[in-house]
Scaffold this active site. Structure first.
Site, mmCIF file in Angstrom:
data_model
loop_
_atom_site.group_PDB
_atom_site.id
_atom_site.type_symbol
_atom_site.label_atom_id
_atom_site.label_comp_id
_atom_site.label_asym_id
_atom_site.label_seq_id
_atom_site.Cartn_x
_atom_site.Cartn_y
_atom_site.Cartn_z
ATOM 1 C CG ASN A 10 -7.930 2.834 6.205
ATOM 2 O OD1 ASN A 10 -8.764 3.497 5.865
ATOM 3 N ND2 ASN A 10 -6.485 2.837 6.025
ATOM 4 C CE LYS A 12 -5.862 1.675 2.516
ATOM 5 N NZ LYS A 12 -4.626 1.070 1.887
ATOM 6 C CG HIS A 96 -2.631 4.122 6.407
ATOM 7 N ND1 HIS A 96 -1.791 4.099 5.243
ATOM 8 C CD2 HIS A 96 -3.201 3.169 6.703
ATOM 9 C CE1 HIS A 96 -2.257 2.851 4.464
ATOM 10 N NE2 HIS A 96 -2.992 2.173 5.460
ATOM 11 C CD GLU A 98 -2.823 3.900 1.442
ATOM 12 O OE1 GLU A 98 -3.851 4.652 1.992
ATOM 13 O OE2 GLU A 98 -2.688 2.707 1.276
ATOM 14 C CD GLU A 168 -1.991 -0.910 7.344
ATOM 15 O OE1 GLU A 168 -2.740 -1.545 7.024
ATOM 16 O OE2 GLU A 168 -1.595 0.199 6.880
ATOM 17 N N GLY A 174 -2.465 -3.414 -0.610
ATOM 18 C CA GLY A 174 -3.092 -3.472 -1.910
ATOM 19 C C GLY A 174 -2.509 -3.979 -3.075
ATOM 20 C CB SER A 215 -2.582 -7.923 0.740
ATOM 21 O OG SER A 215 -2.252 -6.947 -0.377
HETATM 22 P P1 13P Z 1 -5.313 -3.592 1.803
HETATM 23 O O1 13P Z 1 -5.858 -4.421 2.658
HETATM 24 O O2 13P Z 1 -6.155 -2.920 0.630
HETATM 25 O O3 13P Z 1 -3.880 -4.187 1.494
HETATM 26 O O4 13P Z 1 -4.877 -2.044 2.751
HETATM 27 C C1 13P Z 1 -4.361 -2.307 3.919
HETATM 28 C C2 13P Z 1 -4.214 -1.018 4.380
HETATM 29 O O5 13P Z 1 -3.693 -0.015 4.030
HETATM 30 C C3 13P Z 1 -5.328 -0.796 5.621
HETATM 31 O O6 13P Z 1 -5.150 0.391 6.364
#
Ligand code: 13P
Length: 253
Positions: A10, A12, A96, A98, A168, A174, A215
């Site tokens: 992903n 982003k 997601h 976010e 997740e 992150g 992560s």
């Molecule tokens: P990270 O791997 O940067 O923690 O992000 C995970 C994520 O949100 C994947 O959709």
């Protein structure tokens, strides 16, 4: 263990098209064992077609990071539907954390997007999980049961089989604080399969793939995907570096 792990990148809101194409080309040039893992790249909408051209004749698939909840065409300025991405994408990430938090997406909207993806034969990767660290496992379970009950409302057995659920926990995204691999395994079994078992028979819950995100790096991925009920990973930050992503692919079995 003979499961084929699903590794989803992903990206982003990162990587201009040229940089994304170079990254994918680097992965293709250097190689990984495509018999034992399946790779999906989810770039921004802007790069979907270029990445799709780059992976033609390779085993890599392409996914979108979001879709609008109406499946067809129409006067919806700025939106992109499952119909518009069909033929370019095999997968789409839905719900997601976010988008749940920053864009206020709720479970009802997420269900509409799942329905829309299925209508155009795109596999939804439905994200679930708790937001706060130290949430008790029983609270995690009730949250995920509820997220799954909403997401799959009205989805038939046959359509449900062809979906993916990503666990997740947003506190792990992150932050460098990935969840413990045994806890991840338990959540995939008890909360995700358990949640599906409330709605479908075990044939469905055994076939829905359950992956983990938060992560994930090349040094910990192997421990995670070796867990019995974890079928792969959803990777953010570590998928943005050509060598970092290659390391994940090579350690994912
Ligand atoms: P990270 O791997 O940067 O923690 O992000 C995970 C994520 O949100 C994947 O959709």
């Amino acid at each position: 263990m003979n499961k084929k792990n699903l590794i989803v990148a992903n990206w982003k809101m990162n990587l201009k098209t040229n940089d994304g194409v170079k990254l994918v080309q680097h992965v293709l040039d250097n190689g990984y064992d495509s018999d034992v893992i399946e790779v999906v790249i989810c770039p921004s909408f802007l790069s979907l077609e270029a990445i799709n051209r780059t992976v033609t004749k390779s085993p890599i698939s392409v996914g979108a990071q979001n879709i609008f909840w109406i499946a067809g065409e129409g006067p919806y300025t700025g939106e992109v539907s499952s119909y518009l991405i069909s033929g370019v994408c095999d997968y789409v990430i839905i719900g997601h954390s976010e988008r749940r938090t920053i864009l206020n997406e709720d479970d009802v909207l997420i269900n509409k997007k799942v329905v829309s993806a299925i209508e155009n034969d795109i596999v939804p990767i439905i994200c679930v999980g708790e937001t706060e660290t130290n949430t008790s496992e029983s609270d995690v379970k009730s949250m995920i049961f509820e997220q799954i009950a909403y997401a799959y409302d009205g989805i038939s057995d046959e359509d449900a089989i062809n979906t993916v659920i990503a666990y997740e926990p947003s506190w792990a995204i992150g932050t460098g604080n990935n969840n413990d691999s045994e806890v991840i395994n338990r959540v995939c079994l008890e909360c995700i399969r358990g949640g599906l078992n409330e709605l479908y028979d075990s044939r469905v819950s055994n076939l829905v793939r359950t992956i983990y995100g938060g992560s994930v790096t090349g040094s910990i991925v192997s421990e995670i995907v070796q867990q019995e009920f974890v079928d792969g990973v959803l990777v953010g930050g570590a998928s943005l570096s050509p060598d970092g992503f290659l390391e994940i692919l090579r350690n994912s079995y």
